[in-house]
Design a protein around this motif. Structure first.
Motif, PDB file in Angstrom:
ATOM      1  N   THR A 158       0.853  -1.179   0.000  1.00  0.00           N
ATOM      2  CA  THR A 158       0.000   0.000   0.000  1.00  0.00           C
ATOM      3  C   THR A 158       0.894   1.235   0.000  1.00  0.00           C
ATOM      4  O   THR A 158       1.884   1.291   0.738  1.00  0.00           O
ATOM      5  N   VAL A 159       0.546   2.226  -0.801  1.00  0.00           N
ATOM      6  CA  VAL A 159       1.310   3.471  -0.863  1.00  0.00           C
ATOM      7  C   VAL A 159       0.992   4.294   0.385  1.00  0.00           C
ATOM      8  O   VAL A 159      -0.158   4.657   0.625  1.00  0.00           O
ATOM      9  N   ILE A 160       2.010   4.540   1.207  1.00  0.00           N
ATOM     10  CA  ILE A 160       1.832   5.375   2.405  1.00  0.00           C
ATOM     11  C   ILE A 160       2.044   6.836   2.031  1.00  0.00           C
ATOM     12  O   ILE A 160       1.281   7.710   2.404  1.00  0.00           O
ATOM     13  N   GLU A 161       3.132   7.084   1.300  1.00  0.00           N
ATOM     14  CA  GLU A 161       3.373   8.443   0.803  1.00  0.00           C
ATOM     15  C   GLU A 161       4.226   8.380  -0.452  1.00  0.00           C
ATOM     16  O   GLU A 161       4.903   7.383  -0.707  1.00  0.00           O
ATOM     17  N   PHE A 162       4.152   9.426  -1.242  1.00  0.00           N
ATOM     18  CA  PHE A 162       4.941   9.495  -2.468  1.00  0.00           C
ATOM     19  C   PHE A 162       5.294  10.948  -2.730  1.00  0.00           C
ATOM     20  O   PHE A 162       4.636  11.855  -2.237  1.00  0.00           O
ATOM     21  N   GLN A 163       6.376  11.120  -3.493  1.00  0.00           N
ATOM     22  CA  GLN A 163       6.820  12.482  -3.806  1.00  0.00           C
ATOM     23  C   GLN A 163       7.412  12.490  -5.214  1.00  0.00           C
ATOM     24  O   GLN A 163       8.305  11.704  -5.524  1.00  0.00           O
ATOM     25  N   HIS A 164       6.890  13.358  -6.054  1.00  0.00           N
ATOM     26  CA  HIS A 164       7.440  13.535  -7.399  1.00  0.00           C
ATOM     27  C   HIS A 164       8.636  14.472  -7.287  1.00  0.00           C
ATOM     28  O   HIS A 164       8.528  15.557  -6.721  1.00  0.00           O
ATOM     29  N   VAL A 165       9.777  14.053  -7.820  1.00  0.00           N
ATOM     30  CA  VAL A 165      11.003  14.854  -7.742  1.00  0.00           C
ATOM     31  C   VAL A 165      11.480  15.150  -9.162  1.00  0.00           C
ATOM     32  O   VAL A 165      11.597  14.249  -9.983  1.00  0.00           O
ATOM     33  N   LYS A 166      11.728  16.423  -9.403  1.00  0.00           N
ATOM     34  CA  LYS A 166      12.208  16.837 -10.730  1.00  0.00           C
ATOM     35  C   LYS A 166      13.528  17.580 -10.520  1.00  0.00           C
ATOM     36  O   LYS A 166      13.543  18.791 -10.296  1.00  0.00           O
ATOM     37  N   THR A 198      12.161   3.871  -5.282  1.00  0.00           N
ATOM     38  CA  THR A 198      12.228   4.991  -6.212  1.00  0.00           C
ATOM     39  C   THR A 198      11.928   4.467  -7.613  1.00  0.00           C
ATOM     40  O   THR A 198      12.482   3.446  -8.026  1.00  0.00           O
ATOM     41  N   TYR A 199      11.048   5.159  -8.313  1.00  0.00           N
ATOM     42  CA  TYR A 199      10.664   4.783  -9.680  1.00  0.00           C
ATOM     43  C   TYR A 199      10.930   5.955 -10.613  1.00  0.00           C
ATOM     44  O   TYR A 199      10.884   7.117 -10.191  1.00  0.00           O
ATOM     45  N   ARG A 200      11.166   5.648 -11.880  1.00  0.00           N
ATOM     46  CA  ARG A 200      11.252   6.700 -12.885  1.00  0.00           C
ATOM     47  C   ARG A 200       9.864   7.294 -13.078  1.00  0.00           C
ATOM     48  O   ARG A 200       8.856   6.620 -12.894  1.00  0.00           O
TER      49      ARG A 200
END
Length: 188
Positions: A24-32, A56-58
């Motif tokens: 289950t996804v607890i938290e996520f962050q898009h990084v650029k 970490t995913y692309r």
């Protein structure tokens, strides 16, 4: 059953099927970053073990979203081996093993309502409300004048679970217990 989606569509609470199992996804962050390709940093919780991992995913990477069936069920009784639940709509009965319940069994009383999550016919989780009311079956009486601030004593609940309660709580009292942490909240 699973559906193909991308890391750009992640949401908290979404269930993913990855090589290590169901998470289950607890938290996520898009990084650029300024240099290089964008990526997504995630914190995932294993549905079976409760272990939390970082992945970490692309950006725009394909992942499998697991479709979890959640049903409200009423706990009926323990047959000595399994816990028997009944679907509130269809009256269908379901046996849940001790291992599948995990710590949830510490707060389960007859006629309690639980949400049972299944994936491809396998039980992956049993959730109770955030707090439940239970009766204390045994505890030492609080001594008159013993009013140390924050002092606690052990109390056995009707389910057999032992929780630390304030000194003023007595045998026979109904209390609210947090089902996530297993801690005393308040008298009911």
């Amino acid at each position: 059953m699973s559906v193909s989606t991308t890391t750009n569509d992640l949401k908290n609470g979404m269930t993913l099927e990855i090589s290590d199992g169901l998470f289950t996804v607890i938290e996520f962050q898009h990084v650029k970053p300024g240099k290089g390709g964008a990526f997504v940093r995630t914190k995932l919780k294993n549905l079976r073990t409760g272990a939390v991992i970082d992945r970490t995913y692309r950006a725009d990477e394909k992942i499998e979203q697991a479709i979890i069936d959640k049903r409200e069920m009423q706990y009926l009784y323990n047959d000595g081996v399994d816990y028997i639940f009944m679907d509130s709509q269809t009256y269908e009965q379901l046996s849940v093993s001790d291992a599948a319940l995990g710590t949830t069994k510490n707060f389960l009383v007859e006629n309690a309502t639980a949400t049972i999550s299944t994936y491809e016919g396998t039980i992956v989780g049993v959730e109770l409300p955030a707090a439940v009311e239970l009766t204390i079956t045994a505890t030492e009486p609080g001594l008159q004048g013993d009013r140390v601030s924050g002092a606690r004593k052990p109390a056995t609940l009707e389910t057999g679970y032992v929780v630390q309660v304030p000194l003023f709580v007595n045998q026979g009292d109904r209390i609210k217990v947090d089902t996530r942490s297993g801690e005393y909240l308040t008298r009911a």
